[in-house]
Design an enzyme around this catalytic site. Structure first.
Site, PDB file in Angstrom:
ATOM      1  N   ASP A  32      11.240  63.993 -11.634  1.00  0.00           N
ATOM      2  CA  ASP A  32      11.897  64.048 -10.168  1.00  0.00           C
ATOM      3  C   ASP A  32      10.847  63.818  -9.202  1.00  0.00           C
ATOM      4  O   ASP A  32       9.499  63.697  -9.344  1.00  0.00           O
ATOM      5  CB  ASP A  32      12.612  65.514  -9.833  1.00  0.00           C
ATOM      6  N   GLU A  39      19.701  70.798  -1.879  1.00  0.00           N
ATOM      7  CA  GLU A  39      18.704  71.377  -2.782  1.00  0.00           C
ATOM      8  C   GLU A  39      18.561  72.672  -2.282  1.00  0.00           C
ATOM      9  O   GLU A  39      19.248  73.537  -1.834  1.00  0.00           O
ATOM     10  CB  GLU A  39      17.616  70.622  -2.855  1.00  0.00           C
TER      11      GLU A  39
HETATM   12  C1  BGC Z   1      12.869  63.723   0.332  1.00  0.00           C
HETATM   13  C2  BGC Z   1      13.671  63.582  -0.726  1.00  0.00           C
HETATM   14  C3  BGC Z   1      13.256  64.551  -1.834  1.00  0.00           C
HETATM   15  C4  BGC Z   1      12.852  66.010  -1.361  1.00  0.00           C
HETATM   16  C5  BGC Z   1      12.128  66.621  -2.291  1.00  0.00           C
HETATM   17  C6  BGC Z   1      12.360  65.055   0.794  1.00  0.00           C
HETATM   18  O1  BGC Z   1      11.446  64.878   1.633  1.00  0.00           O
HETATM   19  O2  BGC Z   1      13.170  62.734   1.252  1.00  0.00           O
HETATM   20  O3  BGC Z   1      14.050  62.575  -1.308  1.00  0.00           O
HETATM   21  O4  BGC Z   1      14.497  64.997  -2.696  1.00  0.00           O
HETATM   22  O5  BGC Z   1      11.957  65.679  -0.083  1.00  0.00           O
HETATM   23  O6  BGC Z   1      11.752  67.936  -1.708  1.00  0.00           O
HETATM   24  C1  BGC Z   2      15.903  65.429  -6.122  1.00  0.00           C
HETATM   25  C2  BGC Z   2      16.437  64.439  -6.904  1.00  0.00           C
HETATM   26  C3  BGC Z   2      16.427  63.122  -6.236  1.00  0.00           C
HETATM   27  C4  BGC Z   2      14.982  62.900  -5.734  1.00  0.00           C
HETATM   28  C5  BGC Z   2      14.754  61.345  -5.068  1.00  0.00           C
HETATM   29  C6  BGC Z   2      14.591  65.134  -5.585  1.00  0.00           C
HETATM   30  O1  BGC Z   2      14.217  66.084  -4.580  1.00  0.00           O
HETATM   31  O2  BGC Z   2      15.991  66.667  -7.048  1.00  0.00           O
HETATM   32  O3  BGC Z   2      17.891  64.641  -7.262  1.00  0.00           O
HETATM   33  O4  BGC Z   2      16.844  62.086  -6.985  1.00  0.00           O
HETATM   34  O5  BGC Z   2      14.601  64.032  -4.666  1.00  0.00           O
HETATM   35  O6  BGC Z   2      15.184  61.503  -3.747  1.00  0.00           O
END
Ligand code: BGC
Ligand code: BGC
Length: 577
Positions: free
Chosen positions: A266, A462
């Site tokens: 991830d 998230e």
């Molecule tokens: C990103 C996301 C990612 C997340 C993780 C964000 O800054 O744009 O893609 O899932 O950080 O914490």
């Molecule tokens: C998320 C994923 C996602 C990745 C890329 C992460 O924070 O948990 O599901 O694919 O970011 O954006």
């Protein structure tokens, strides 16, 4: 592979974010993959052509290296091609679970693949096959169901995204059916939806039997269908970070399940193996790669990663055989999907983005995802003629709210300008009046036949979506109370999960769970007004109060407000009523 240097091999294992990618970086480090993080686009309202231009440029840089190995561009198209302006946004997975219609979900996969290819993108971080066991989890809406069987059936989306795997294909080998299909990614391996109190990225405490029977079936089903990649979960299982779990990644996934595609971390997954993050990065790299991870979503500090990995291999702490396994898997996916033959975008596909056909499909999905929870005196379907109707609530006129998180922006947004689509209750007749928040005097003076109140959660993604009380934010509850006590009413809940509703139920005549329907909210009106019947079934248990959580179907103490599988039905009405 015999022709590759260690530098070139390491490059294939690296995925970087588009904002740190440049011609020099692509070439100097032989970068194997680039991604768009949540909301990361080449510009506000960027067109398909602008996306193609960006992706093709990175590709040309990759192709100009000594061996000319194409890079693979990835993005989170988790409910349609959802970072892209003018894309068709489908209901989030929780709503698709309520359709119980894998064939529909397969068609959604095919449409999403086409829209991604319309922008030159061949790799999607979808589907999420999480089995959410606690709706307090901020990613509950990304989960099709609390029931592993429903989740497994919905992996039919993999065959939509990638194409139908030939019956002769050996088990575990990835399959992508050419230029109109994409490589998919089953995520997040494994147990992401089982964490304590639904806390994101936390600890799943469960026996091995529990893990395998609840959280694993979605992976077995995806692998049988030829899924190309698997993403590892931030979460831990019984205290051990999944990113370091050699037994489950190498032993079970690559061994027992015979998965032959690549395993990806991830976002900053290796950094998050320690607390604080990035505390002992080199050691985290060592543990993660020796556990069996093949591609690393670094995605920003690529230089440090590459230097550290180089050292670990040179010092023989990571064996060359492990690097070779990783690179072989990455190249296998690239070869299988035809990336070597067709590395650049097919510009003839641009018109698939947000096409009428796809929007009709999304509208069908919305209709089938609605769950009718209460229908006093058969109030629904509503009569189309001869009545004066009040529509209330901010969610009735806000595409951003109806789409939820992972839409244009990582966290989603508010308003009607960032996406193209139709709101839930567009005018069905001249007798419809919209008032965002009507007061009591108005309610009493206007002589409405009935009201449609649309309330719900605000967008989130998230960890930001973790919620320990699951109440509908104000003015939602107050509006339900004021409107529904004054006028006969239907309440439409727009939310990523069940929310607290029992205290208001006594005032509500019709109750509809609409989940996060996406850009084709007209599907809601289609069913409210009887052009189609209600058919959706809860993919989750609807709790009475949060102190009951976690509570899932099959539990010993099961006392839900509405049980898993519940959903009233109505018949379509003819046009004359
Ligand atoms: C990103 C996301 C990612 C997340 C993780 C964000 O800054 O744009 O893609 O899932 O950080 O914490
Ligand atoms: C998320 C994923 C996602 C990745 C890329 C992460 O924070 O948990 O599901 O694919 O970011 O954006």
């Amino acid at each position: 592979m015999n022709r590759m240097t260690l530098q070139e091999k390491i490059g294939q294992m690296v995925q970087i974010e588009r904002t740190v990618a440049s011609p020099q970086v692509m070439k100097n480090y032989f970068i194997g993959s680039v991604l768009s993080g949540g909301g990361s686009s080449p510009g506000v309202n960027a067109s398909a052509q602008e996306w193609i231009k960006m992706v093709n440029q990175f590709q040309r840089d990759a192709l100009s290296t000594r061996l000319g190995i194409p890079m693979i561009y990835g993005i989170d198209s988790v409910h349609g091609h959802s970072t892209v302006y003018n894309a068709t946004i489908f209901p989030h997975n929780i709503g698709l679970g309520a359709t119980r219609d894998p064939e529909l979900v397969k068609r959604i996969g095919a449409a999403t693949a086409l829209e991604a290819r319309a922008t030159g993108i061949p790799y999607l971080f979808a589907p999420c096959v999480a089995v959410c066991r606690d709706p307090r989890w901020g990613r509950c809406y990304e989960s099709y169901s609390e029931d592993p069987e429903v989740v497994s059936s919905m992996t039919e989306i993999v065959t939509g995204l990638q194409g139908d795997i030939p019956s002769t294909s050996p088990k575990g080998v990835p399959y992508v059916g050419g230029k109109t299909k994409v490589a998919a990614c089953a995520k997040h391996y494994v147990g992401d939806g089982g964490t304590v109190n639904g806390i994101n990225e936390n600890n799943t405490i469960l026996s091995r039997h529990g893990l395998l029977s609840i959280h694993m079936p979605g992976y077995s089903a995806s692998i049988i269908k030829g899924v190309s990649t698997v993403m590892v979960s931030y979460s831990s299982w019984n205290g051990d970070k999944m990113h370091g779990n050699r037994d489950l990644i190498t032993g079970f996934l690559k061994g027992t399940l015979r998965f032959r595609g690549f395993v990806i971390t991830d976002w900053e997954g290796l950094d998050r193996m320690t607390s604080p993050r990035h505390a002992n990065y080199s050691n985290s790299i060592l543990r993660g790669i020796n556990a069996g991870i093949d591609m690393i979503m670094v995605p920003m500090k690529y230089k440090e990663f590459i230097d550290d990995l180089n050292q670990l291999v040179t010092n023989h702490e990571i064996p060359m055989s492990r690097i070779d396994d990783a690179v072989r898997r990455v190249l296998r996916v690239k070869f299988t999907m035809g990336l070597f033959e067709n590395p650049l975008a097919d510009e003839t596909l641009v018109n698939h983005l947000g096409s009428h056909e796809h929007r009709e499909l999304a509208r069908e999905a919305v209709r089938k995802s609605l769950v009718l929870l209460k229908n006093t005196n058969s109030m629904l379907p509503l009569p189309k003629k001869g009545s004066k109707i009040l529509v209330a609530g901010a969610h009735a006129d806000n595409l951003g709210y109806q789409c939820g998180g992972w839409t244009i922006q990582w966290q989603g947004q508010s308003g009607n300008n960032a996406t193209v689509g139709m709101n839930t209750v567009d005018k069905q007749s001249s007798q419809v009046v919209y008032q965002e928040n009507p007061d009591t005097k108005y309610l009493q003076s206007e002589g409405f036949s009935y009201a449609i109140v649309v309330v719900g959660e605000l967008p989130y993604a998230e960890t930001e979506g973790n919620n320990m009380n699951l109440t509908i934010p104000e003015p939602g509850p107050t509006m339900i109370k004021n409107v529904c006590r004054a006028v006969k009413c239907v309440v439409v809940v727009v939310s990523g999960r069940p929310v607290v509703i029992e205290p208001y139920l006594k005032w509500i005549d019709g109750l509809v769970a609409a989940w996060l329907p996406g850009t084709e909210g007209q599907g809601v009106a289609d069913v409210l007004f009887g052009n189609y019947g209600f058919s959706g079934k809860l993919s989750r248990t609807w709790f009475r109060s949060v102190d009951q959580l976690p509570m899932n179907v099959g539990d010993e103490h099961y006392d839900p407000l509405f049980p898993f599988g519940f959903g009233l039905t109505t018949e379509p009405t003819d046009d004359s009523n």
